[in-house]
Design a protein around this motif. Structure first.
Motif, PDB file in Angstrom:
ATOM      1  N   THR A 309       0.827  -1.205   0.000  1.00 50.21           N
ATOM      2  CA  THR A 309       0.000   0.000   0.000  1.00 50.21           C
ATOM      3  C   THR A 309       0.861   1.254   0.000  1.00 50.21           C
ATOM      4  O   THR A 309       0.491   2.263  -0.615  1.00 50.21           O
ATOM      5  CB  THR A 309      -0.943   0.026   1.221  1.00 50.21           C
ATOM      6  N   ARG A 310       1.986   1.193   0.696  1.00 50.61           N
ATOM      7  CA  ARG A 310       2.868   2.369   0.718  1.00 50.61           C
ATOM      8  C   ARG A 310       3.418   2.666  -0.674  1.00 50.61           C
ATOM      9  O   ARG A 310       3.382   3.809  -1.143  1.00 50.61           O
ATOM     10  CB  ARG A 310       4.022   2.164   1.695  1.00 50.61           C
ATOM     11  N   ASP A 325       5.756  17.138   0.623  1.00 58.37           N
ATOM     12  CA  ASP A 325       5.660  18.016   1.791  1.00 58.37           C
ATOM     13  C   ASP A 325       4.219  18.434   2.056  1.00 58.37           C
ATOM     14  O   ASP A 325       3.952  19.261   2.929  1.00 58.37           O
ATOM     15  CB  ASP A 325       6.554  19.240   1.630  1.00 58.37           C
ATOM     16  N   ASP A 326       3.277  17.886   1.291  1.00 62.11           N
ATOM     17  CA  ASP A 326       1.860  18.130   1.538  1.00 62.11           C
ATOM     18  C   ASP A 326       1.509  17.647   2.947  1.00 62.11           C
ATOM     19  O   ASP A 326       1.889  16.550   3.351  1.00 62.11           O
ATOM     20  CB  ASP A 326       1.028  17.379   0.493  1.00 62.11           C
ATOM     21  N   PRO A 327       0.784  18.458   3.756  1.00 57.72           N
ATOM     22  CA  PRO A 327       0.486  18.075   5.147  1.00 57.72           C
ATOM     23  C   PRO A 327      -0.178  16.703   5.278  1.00 57.72           C
ATOM     24  O   PRO A 327       0.186  15.925   6.169  1.00 57.72           O
ATOM     25  CB  PRO A 327      -0.450  19.197   5.621  1.00 57.72           C
ATOM     26  N   VAL A 334       4.031   9.597   8.407  1.00 54.78           N
ATOM     27  CA  VAL A 334       4.386   9.420   9.824  1.00 54.78           C
ATOM     28  C   VAL A 334       3.647   8.238  10.421  1.00 54.78           C
ATOM     29  O   VAL A 334       4.231   7.390  11.101  1.00 54.78           O
ATOM     30  CB  VAL A 334       4.070  10.704  10.620  1.00 54.78           C
ATOM     31  N   HIS A 335       2.342   8.160  10.165  1.00 53.39           N
ATOM     32  CA  HIS A 335       1.550   7.060  10.717  1.00 53.39           C
ATOM     33  C   HIS A 335       1.942   5.719  10.096  1.00 53.39           C
ATOM     34  O   HIS A 335       1.902   4.683  10.768  1.00 53.39           O
ATOM     35  CB  HIS A 335       0.060   7.326  10.495  1.00 53.39           C
ATOM     36  N   GLN A 406      -2.447  -1.249  15.281  1.00 56.01           N
ATOM     37  CA  GLN A 406      -3.809  -1.087  14.796  1.00 56.01           C
ATOM     38  C   GLN A 406      -4.231   0.376  14.821  1.00 56.01           C
ATOM     39  O   GLN A 406      -4.889   0.865  13.892  1.00 56.01           O
ATOM     40  CB  GLN A 406      -4.770  -1.913  15.657  1.00 56.01           C
ATOM     41  N   GLU A 407      -3.861   1.088  15.869  1.00 58.06           N
ATOM     42  CA  GLU A 407      -4.193   2.510  15.959  1.00 58.06           C
ATOM     43  C   GLU A 407      -3.501   3.303  14.848  1.00 58.06           C
ATOM     44  O   GLU A 407      -4.091   4.199  14.236  1.00 58.06           O
ATOM     45  CB  GLU A 407      -3.783   3.050  17.327  1.00 58.06           C
ATOM     46  N   ALA A 408      -2.233   2.973  14.585  1.00 63.70           N
ATOM     47  CA  ALA A 408      -1.482   3.679  13.545  1.00 63.70           C
ATOM     48  C   ALA A 408      -2.066   3.403  12.158  1.00 63.70           C
ATOM     49  O   ALA A 408      -2.164   4.311  11.324  1.00 63.70           O
ATOM     50  CB  ALA A 408      -0.009   3.267  13.590  1.00 63.70           C
ATOM     51  N   VAL A 409      -2.470   2.153  11.897  1.00 64.09           N
ATOM     52  CA  VAL A 409      -3.062   1.808  10.601  1.00 64.09           C
ATOM     53  C   VAL A 409      -4.393   2.533  10.417  1.00 64.09           C
ATOM     54  O   VAL A 409      -4.722   2.991   9.308  1.00 64.09           O
ATOM     55  CB  VAL A 409      -3.248   0.283  10.472  1.00 64.09           C
ATOM     56  N   ALA A 410      -5.170   2.655  11.497  1.00 68.06           N
ATOM     57  CA  ALA A 410      -6.436   3.377  11.418  1.00 68.06           C
ATOM     58  C   ALA A 410      -6.197   4.844  11.043  1.00 68.06           C
ATOM     59  O   ALA A 410      -6.911   5.411  10.200  1.00 68.06           O
ATOM     60  CB  ALA A 410      -7.178   3.275  12.749  1.00 68.06           C
ATOM     61  N   GLN A 411      -5.181   5.471  11.664  1.00 68.35           N
ATOM     62  CA  GLN A 411      -4.834   6.842  11.320  1.00 68.35           C
ATOM     63  C   GLN A 411      -4.335   6.940   9.881  1.00 68.35           C
ATOM     64  O   GLN A 411      -4.623   7.909   9.165  1.00 68.35           O
ATOM     65  CB  GLN A 411      -3.762   7.364  12.279  1.00 68.35           C
ATOM     66  N   GLU A 412      -3.591   5.931   9.479  1.00 71.37           N
ATOM     67  CA  GLU A 412      -3.053   5.892   8.117  1.00 71.37           C
ATOM     68  C   GLU A 412      -4.183   5.832   7.090  1.00 71.37           C
ATOM     69  O   GLU A 412      -4.140   6.499   6.050  1.00 71.37           O
ATOM     70  CB  GLU A 412      -2.151   4.664   7.990  1.00 71.37           C
TER      71      GLU A 412
END
Length: 426
Positions: A309-310, A325-327, A334-335, A406-412
């Motif tokens: 996916t990345r 550099d788009d926010p 980062v996530h 799991q939390e990081a993937v959800a944010q991603e």
């Protein structure tokens, strides 16, 4: 649009597939872990493990039941196939951009593409070499073990000669593990070079006409399927988390049983050892190491999909001309890195849990082979309790890492969705 132009626009697609390929990486990691287990067995001989038990466990200590040489051979085939696909892109791409677009070979973009292409070939060749060397050393170690076993089976074993062969086997296994690590590094470097080659190819091809409709449709399909891919990563993580929790509960029961039985001077016949279902199995008949191996496979499969996916999202963003550099892109990156870090740590914790759980089981086997009440019996009883307790602790830490992942993937997923929606508005 002529045939060559159509073929040329297939080059980036092929490069993306090659750079996203993770199967060889997964196989080498499995083989490396397997080899480390075998090296640990020899070191345990030096700590007092009976030689016969160590020799028997060396034959197939992996929960999957696959020997390292077979895994490495499969990895070699995967690398070779990816290398072949990569090699075919050169003829098509070079002929099209030079003959049809008029790009000169001293053009900066063309030189950059050529450098990255040659780097990828060199790293791939080196990876194949290291994989072959790892397999060769692993096979030689197996031969050394076979010889040591024949010496051990003699009426009066020549212990000095046996020690020399086991020492040679240990060195060969350690060398095989080192070669596997080097092979993994080369595979990752090759994938990175192919990824850079992808960007070079797209930049050159954009000098010509617009991409064919088939390519536009391909990008649209990627946009449609990306959110689903993130959800699959999350689903695999949830399944792994459940399996680790189940194993953790069973390991805690083992620790409690050992502390009650072994600390109350239970007679040797009543001590739970190998073959005693009260120790090995839960009410459904599943031992913790099996659940943990299932969890490891789930995590490995999710890792492969997560890495893809990345690569895909990064290339899609580049295709749309967005800046890194788009926010929203920075937040997603980062996530993503946080998820990768937690998943990697969880996988290591799971492997360590299995290793300690197996060590606890081996300690019980050895304990059952010595006289009850003698000093060695007490030593191995204590070792069994210690290893099992450490396994339970490692399972707890693996659970925590998976929750964070799991939390990081959800944010991603949220960040990726924001990126996709913003591009649609534009």
């Amino acid at each position: 649009m002529d045939e060559w132009e159509e073929l040329a626009w297939r080059v980036p697609e092929t490069l993306m597939l090659v750079s996203c390929e993770m199967e060889a990486t997964r196989l080498i990691e499995v083989a490396h872990s397997n080899l480390q287990v075998r090296g640990t067995l020899f070191r345990r001989i030096h700590l007092g493990m009976p030689a016969a038990i160590a020799m028997n466990l060396f034959g197939d200590p992996a929960a999957e039941g696959v020997i390292p040489t077979e895994i490495l051979e499969e990895a070699r085939r995967e690398i070779s196939q990816s290398g072949a696909r990569h090699g075919k892109t050169r003829h098509v791409f070079a002929r099209y951009v030079v003959a049809h677009l008029g790009v000169q070979q001293d053009d900066p973009a063309y030189r950059s593409w050529e450098v990255h292409h040659q780097d990828a070939i060199r790293f791939t060749d080196k990876a194949l070499e290291k994989v072959s060397e790892a397999a060769s050393h692993a096979e030689a170690a197996k031969d050394a073990v076979d010889i040591a076993e024949t010496l051990l089976s003699q009426p009066q074993p020549p212990l000095q000669l046996w020690a020399e062969w086991t020492s040679a086997a240990e060195k060969l296994v350690d060398q095989a593990a080192l070669e596997a690590t080097l092979a993994l590094d080369e595979v990752l470097r090759a994938r990175q070079s192919v990824a850079l080659e992808f960007f070079d190819a797209v930049a050159i091809l954009r000098r010509g006409r617009a991409p064919p409709a088939a390519v536009d449709k391909w990008w649209q399909e990627i946009e449609r399927t990306l959110p689903g891919a993130f959800l699959l990563v999350a689903t695999g993580g949830l399944k792994a988390l459940r399996l680790i929790r189940d194993a953790h509960g069973k390991l805690q029961e083992r620790v409690a049983m050992l502390r009650v039985n072994l600390r109350q001077e239970t007679p040797a016949a009543a001590v739970p050892v190998e073959g005693n279902s009260a120790y090995q199995l839960d009410p459904e008949g599943i031992c913790p190491t099996v659940a943990l191996e299932d969890a490891r496979r789930e995590i490995s499969q999710s890792t492969v999909l997560h890495a893809k996916t990345r690569h895909v999202l990064a290339r899609y963003v580049a295709h749309l001309g967005a800046q890194q550099d788009d926010p929203a892109y920075r937040s997603w990156d980062v996530h993503h890195q946080e998820a990768v870090d937690h998943i990697s740590k969880a996988l290591k914790r799971v492997i360590d849990t299995v290793s300690n759980a197996e060590a606890g089981k081996v300690a019980l086997v050895i304990m059952g082979s010595v006289a009850y009440g003698c000093p060695l019996w007490d030593v191995w009883a204590s070792e069994a309790e210690k290893f099992t307790a450490v396994a339970a602790l490692e399972a707890t830490m693996a659970t925590n890492e998976m929750r964070c992942a799991q939390e990081a993937v959800a944010q991603e997923l949220s960040d990726a969705w924001t990126i996709l929606l913003s591009r649609r508005r534009n």
